[in-house]
Every structure is written in structure tokens, then in C-alpha cells.
Design a protein around this motif. Structure first.
Motif, PDB file in Angstrom:
ATOM      1  N   SER A 186      84.814  15.261  29.590  1.00  0.00           N
ATOM      2  CA  SER A 186      86.174  15.710  29.276  1.00  0.00           C
ATOM      3  C   SER A 186      86.967  15.988  30.553  1.00  0.00           C
ATOM      4  O   SER A 186      88.163  15.716  30.615  1.00  0.00           O
ATOM      5  N   HIS A 239      83.871  23.827  22.120  1.00  0.00           N
ATOM      6  CA  HIS A 239      84.141  22.416  21.875  1.00  0.00           C
ATOM      7  C   HIS A 239      84.104  22.052  20.390  1.00  0.00           C
ATOM      8  O   HIS A 239      84.309  20.905  20.033  1.00  0.00           O
ATOM      9  N   LYS A 240      83.876  23.008  19.509  1.00  0.00           N
ATOM     10  CA  LYS A 240      83.686  22.715  18.086  1.00  0.00           C
ATOM     11  C   LYS A 240      84.900  22.019  17.471  1.00  0.00           C
ATOM     12  O   LYS A 240      84.761  21.018  16.776  1.00  0.00           O
ATOM     13  N   ASP A 241      86.098  22.527  17.734  1.00  0.00           N
ATOM     14  CA  ASP A 241      87.303  21.914  17.162  1.00  0.00           C
ATOM     15  C   ASP A 241      87.474  20.479  17.640  1.00  0.00           C
ATOM     16  O   ASP A 241      87.793  19.585  16.861  1.00  0.00           O
ATOM     17  N   PHE A 242      87.250  20.262  18.927  1.00  0.00           N
ATOM     18  CA  PHE A 242      87.366  18.917  19.469  1.00  0.00           C
ATOM     19  C   PHE A 242      86.371  17.974  18.817  1.00  0.00           C
ATOM     20  O   PHE A 242      86.722  16.867  18.412  1.00  0.00           O
ATOM     21  N   ASP A 269      84.782  18.258  15.908  1.00  0.00           N
ATOM     22  CA  ASP A 269      85.121  18.039  14.500  1.00  0.00           C
ATOM     23  C   ASP A 269      86.212  16.983  14.363  1.00  0.00           C
ATOM     24  O   ASP A 269      86.116  16.068  13.544  1.00  0.00           O
ATOM     25  N   THR A 270      87.234  17.093  15.190  1.00  0.00           N
ATOM     26  CA  THR A 270      88.332  16.128  15.167  1.00  0.00           C
ATOM     27  C   THR A 270      87.866  14.751  15.625  1.00  0.00           C
ATOM     28  O   THR A 270      88.236  13.732  15.038  1.00  0.00           O
ATOM     29  N   PHE A 271      87.028  14.716  16.645  1.00  0.00           N
ATOM     30  CA  PHE A 271      86.504  13.451  17.164  1.00  0.00           C
ATOM     31  C   PHE A 271      85.716  12.723  16.087  1.00  0.00           C
ATOM     32  O   PHE A 271      85.909  11.529  15.862  1.00  0.00           O
ATOM     33  N   TYR A 310      85.894  13.161  12.865  1.00  0.00           N
ATOM     34  CA  TYR A 310      86.787  12.805  11.768  1.00  0.00           C
ATOM     35  C   TYR A 310      87.516  11.489  12.082  1.00  0.00           C
ATOM     36  O   TYR A 310      87.657  10.634  11.225  1.00  0.00           O
ATOM     37  N   ALA A 311      87.958  11.367  13.317  1.00  0.00           N
ATOM     38  CA  ALA A 311      88.692  10.169  13.727  1.00  0.00           C
ATOM     39  C   ALA A 311      87.767   8.960  13.708  1.00  0.00           C
ATOM     40  O   ALA A 311      88.127   7.881  13.382  1.00  0.00           O
TER      41      ALA A 311
END
Length: 66
Positions: A39, A56-59, A61-63, A65-66
Motif C-alpha cells: 500500500s 486494514h479491515k475496511d480496505f 472488505d472493499t477490495f 467486494y470489488a
């Protein structure tokens, strides 16, 4: 100019290792080290995964998902 960001991340990793000889699972720590170094290389800012296990959990999760 020399980039010492990898050395900084490895130093943080070493601080997380127990000094009393107990067994530790390195896989999650190496994963967090990889996230921080990658990163910082890609975004010029570390996710701080070695500072806080949940940083880094939010990142992630979004990664995923994408």
C-alpha cells in the motif's frame, strides 16, 4: 535519496514478535507486512496493518467486494 520504508515496516514487525520464546503464527504478520509495504508503494501511504490489526479491515472488505 534512499527509501527506508521497508526497513520501517520490518522494524514494526520485529516489535510484534514475542521475546520470551513462545510460538507465534507468522502468517498473519507477514500478510500485514505485505499490505503495509504494497500500500505504501502503490498509494504512497501505508494502511497501518502492523500498527493495528483492524486498520486494514475496511480496505480489505472493499477490495474483496470489488
Amino acid at each position: 535519496m534512499e527509501n527506508r520504508s521497508l526497513a520501517n515496516h520490518v522494524a514494526r514487525l520485529m516489535e510484534l514478535l514475542p521475546r520470551d520464546g513462545t510460538t507465534v503464527d507468522l502468517m498473519p504478520l507477514f500478510g500485514r507486512l505485505s499490505l503495509d509495504t504494497a500500500s505504501e508503494f502503490i498509494f504512497s501511504k501505508s494502511l497501518g496493518a502492523l500498527i493495528s490489526p483492524d486498520a486494514h479491515k475496511d480496505f480489505m472488505d472493499t477490495f474483496f467486494y470489488a
